[in-house]
Write an enzyme that holds these catalytic residues in place. Structure first.
Site, short mmCIF file in Angstrom:
data_model
loop_
_atom_site.label_atom_id
_atom_site.label_comp_id
_atom_site.label_asym_id
_atom_site.label_seq_id
_atom_site.Cartn_x
_atom_site.Cartn_y
_atom_site.Cartn_z
N HIS A 141 -7.48 -8.63 -3.62
CA HIS A 141 -8.73 -7.96 -3.26
C HIS A 141 -8.60 -6.45 -3.39
O HIS A 141 -7.48 -5.90 -3.40
CB HIS A 141 -9.12 -8.27 -1.80
CG HIS A 141 -8.08 -7.82 -0.83
ND1 HIS A 141 -7.05 -8.64 -0.41
CD2 HIS A 141 -7.86 -6.63 -0.21
CE1 HIS A 141 -6.27 -7.98 0.42
NE2 HIS A 141 -6.72 -6.76 0.57
N TYR A 156 -1.12 -10.82 -1.65
CA TYR A 156 0.11 -10.28 -1.05
C TYR A 156 0.21 -10.75 0.41
O TYR A 156 -0.79 -11.09 1.03
CB TYR A 156 0.13 -8.74 -1.13
CG TYR A 156 -0.96 -8.08 -0.32
CD1 TYR A 156 -0.79 -7.83 1.05
CD2 TYR A 156 -2.17 -7.73 -0.90
CE1 TYR A 156 -1.79 -7.25 1.80
CE2 TYR A 156 -3.18 -7.16 -0.16
CZ TYR A 156 -2.97 -6.92 1.19
OH TYR A 156 -3.98 -6.36 1.94
N ARG A 186 -2.73 -13.02 1.76
CA ARG A 186 -4.14 -12.66 1.58
C ARG A 186 -4.48 -12.83 0.10
O ARG A 186 -3.66 -12.50 -0.77
CB ARG A 186 -4.39 -11.18 1.94
CG ARG A 186 -4.05 -10.83 3.38
CD ARG A 186 -5.04 -9.81 3.89
NE ARG A 186 -6.35 -10.42 3.92
CZ ARG A 186 -7.50 -9.76 3.82
NH1 ARG A 186 -7.49 -8.46 3.70
NH2 ARG A 186 -8.67 -10.39 3.84
N HIS A 209 -10.37 -3.08 -1.29
CA HIS A 209 -11.19 -2.73 -0.12
C HIS A 209 -12.20 -1.65 -0.49
O HIS A 209 -11.88 -0.71 -1.24
CB HIS A 209 -10.32 -2.13 1.00
CG HIS A 209 -9.30 -3.05 1.55
ND1 HIS A 209 -9.48 -3.74 2.72
CD2 HIS A 209 -8.08 -3.40 1.10
CE1 HIS A 209 -8.40 -4.47 2.98
NE2 HIS A 209 -7.54 -4.27 2.01
N TYR A 235 0.86 -1.18 0.00
CA TYR A 235 0.00 0.00 0.00
C TYR A 235 0.90 1.24 0.00
O TYR A 235 1.98 1.22 0.61
CB TYR A 235 -0.91 0.00 1.24
CG TYR A 235 -2.02 -1.02 1.13
CD1 TYR A 235 -3.28 -0.66 0.70
CD2 TYR A 235 -1.78 -2.37 1.40
CE1 TYR A 235 -4.30 -1.60 0.57
CE2 TYR A 235 -2.78 -3.31 1.27
CZ TYR A 235 -4.04 -2.92 0.86
OH TYR A 235 -5.04 -3.85 0.71
C1 BEZ Z 1 -5.45 -5.73 4.26
O1 BEZ Z 1 -5.14 -4.61 3.93
O2 BEZ Z 1 -6.07 -6.37 3.48
C2 BEZ Z 1 -5.07 -6.31 5.59
C3 BEZ Z 1 -3.74 -6.42 5.90
C4 BEZ Z 1 -3.40 -6.97 7.12
C5 BEZ Z 1 -4.39 -7.39 8.00
C6 BEZ Z 1 -5.72 -7.28 7.66
C7 BEZ Z 1 -6.07 -6.73 6.44
FE FE Z 2 -5.71 -5.32 1.71
#
Ligand code: BEZ
Ligand code: FE
Length: 290
Positions: free
Chosen positions: A218, A194, A215, A220, A158
């Site tokens: 995605h 990522y 993860r 958000h 990010y």
């Molecule tokens: C996220 O940005 O998706 C995320 C990263 C770490 C923990 C929870 C969500």
């Molecule tokens: Fe994220």
């Protein structure tokens, strides 16, 4: 009370918080002590293990600041965050499900026109066109909703993770307002899976417990409109290999979107794209809170 032993100490600790005036705080403290003591007894916690645990929590706190949210990450990776989210937002089956907020949202992302913005602002990646709609549980459009969007770049970072980052360098994040038909659209890049930050105590815990830190890909979204429960969610990429094992337990089936791959050609905004590109068409269904 003196001469407390491993059996009588719990009752005495409970007695001492029993006079807490705030009834909710009293309930939480009583349950916390009961579970903590029960846990220590069940695993027969040694002094060495207790110290290691305290040192781990101390380091988790010490590395945390307003950008590096290691304590939240600990909660996320233990499944606590998603548990709290899930029990706080029971919703009708038609409504889009709520997921973990994560640590990378920032207030004050740039406002963008309802249609036509490129939120990548130069970030490299496979082009993506998102066309989204916000409706209520009966399918009626929700106009004027404020939609906050944020996503990682093609390397899985990010913008806010860059040292000395400033809000005027924002990329891959934006705020939109839905039109009269509940729609908004933008250009971006295809999200990738990522790893959550793994260079701190939480990463050590993940490795020690033989878990991966990935993860699934995605974007958000946070959607607000008066009269509706605020929706904090993700749109995950269908088919991603990590959907079933998200490091932070955030995947709900209503949050999986169909990112469609296209060969080079004309994009939805009529521009010609020389590389393969993606489109995502997705409808968010809000839950009324009245
Ligand atoms: C996220 O940005 O998706 C995320 C990263 C770490 C923990 C929870 C969500
Ligand atoms: Fe994220």
């Amino acid at each position: 009370m003196i001469n407390l032993d491993e059996f009588t100490i719990t009752e005495e600790a409970l007695r001492r918080v029993g006079h807490t005036e705030n009834p909710r705080l009293r309930e939480i403290m009583i349950s916390l002590i009961e579970h903590l003591h029960g846990f220590a007894r069940e695993v027969k916690l040694t002094e060495q293990e207790w110290l290691e645990g305290v040192t781990f929590l101390t380091r988790t706190g010490q590395i945390s600041d307003s950008v590096r949210q290691e304590m939240i990450l600990l909660s996320d990776t233990l499944g606590l965050s998603q548990l709290v989210v899930a029990q706080s937002h029971s919703r009708p089956a038609e409504a889009t499900e709520q997921t973990v907020f994560g640590p990378f949202h920032v207030e004050g992302a740039p406002n963008q026109p309802t249609h036509g913005a490129d939120i990548a602002r130069g970030a490299l990646g496979e082009p993506l066109w998102v066309a989204a709609r916000v409706v209520d549980a009966t399918g009626k459009p929700v106009s004027g909703a404020v939609v906050d969007v944020w996503q990682a770049d093609a390397s899985g970072f990010y913008d806010v993770q860059n040292v000395n980052w400033q809000i005027d360098e924002a990329r891959l994040r934006a705020v939109f307002k839905t039109d009269a038909d509940g729609r908004f659209s933008f250009r971006s890049i295809m999200p990738v899976g990522y790893p959550i930050p793994s260079d701190g105590p939480v990463g050590e815990m993940m490795r020690a417990t033989n878990r991966h830190s990935m993860r699934p890909a995605h974007i958000h979204f946070m959607i607000k409109q008066a009269g509706f429960d605020v929706l904090v969610t993700h749109v995950f990429a269908e088919g991603d290999e990590y959907l079933d094992s998200d490091a932070v337990f955030g995947v709900r089936s209503s949050c999986i979107g169909n990112y469609v791959r296209h060969e080079p050609g004309t994009a939805p905004d009529e521009t010609w794209v020389v590389s393969p590109f993606y489109t995502l068409d997705y409808t968010f269904k809000l839950d009324r809170n009245d």
